[in-house]
Design an enzyme around this catalytic site. Structure first.
Site, PDB file in Angstrom:
ATOM      1  N   GLY A  19     146.528  72.314 162.380  1.00 14.99           N
ATOM      2  CA  GLY A  19     147.954  72.551 162.555  1.00 14.99           C
ATOM      3  C   GLY A  19     148.355  72.872 163.986  1.00 14.99           C
ATOM      4  N   HIS A  20     147.426  72.777 164.935  1.00 12.37           N
ATOM      5  CA  HIS A  20     147.750  73.134 166.332  1.00 12.37           C
ATOM      6  C   HIS A  20     147.345  72.010 167.258  1.00 12.37           C
ATOM      7  CE1 HIS A  20     147.768  75.607 170.056  1.00 12.37           C
ATOM      8  NE2 HIS A  20     148.672  76.287 169.407  1.00 12.37           N
ATOM      9  N   PHE A  21     147.795  70.962 167.316  1.00  9.11           N
ATOM     10  CA  PHE A  21     148.975  70.312 166.776  1.00  9.11           C
ATOM     11  C   PHE A  21     148.533  69.089 165.990  1.00  9.11           C
ATOM     12  CE2 PHE A  21     150.336  72.621 170.534  1.00  9.11           C
ATOM     13  CZ  PHE A  21     151.453  73.275 170.083  1.00  9.11           C
TER      14      PHE A  21
END
Length: 101
Positions: A19-21
């Site tokens: 999720g990052h990114f």
């Protein structure tokens, strides 16, 4: 203290990457800083119970599988300066100061 160096390869499956990114993962600055703090603590042992980040600048991103080189050097008043590099580029630079026990 002489210069202290350590190399760390960012695991491809490091949990902070999720999720990052999405689609273009980068290592969060807090993960890089955590590695700096762990290296500092392992060097001084119990002499310093906490470190304070005097300053830090994240210069360029790093990603999964990157090999990061951490270099720490003695600074003023018991502090440490650090540089984190990936190949020929700086990832982060900054300083740490010993905190209160």
């Amino acid at each position: 203290m002489a210069m202290l160096e350590q190399v760390w390869r960012v695991p491809l499956d490091h949990p902070a990457l999720a999720g990052h990114f999405p689609g273009h993962p980068i290592v969060p600055g807090v993960v890089v800083l955590d590695q700096v703090l762990c290296l500092a603590q392992s060097h001084v042992g119990g002499a310093v119970s906490t470190w304070q980040v005097g300053q830090v600048k994240f210069v360029s991103p790093s990603g999964p599988g990157d090999e990061l080189s951490f270099v720490l050097e003695a600074g003023a008043r018991g502090g440490l300066s650090f540089v984190v590099r990936c190949a020929e580029r700086d990832v982060a630079v900054g300083s740490l100061t010993p905190g209160s026990p």
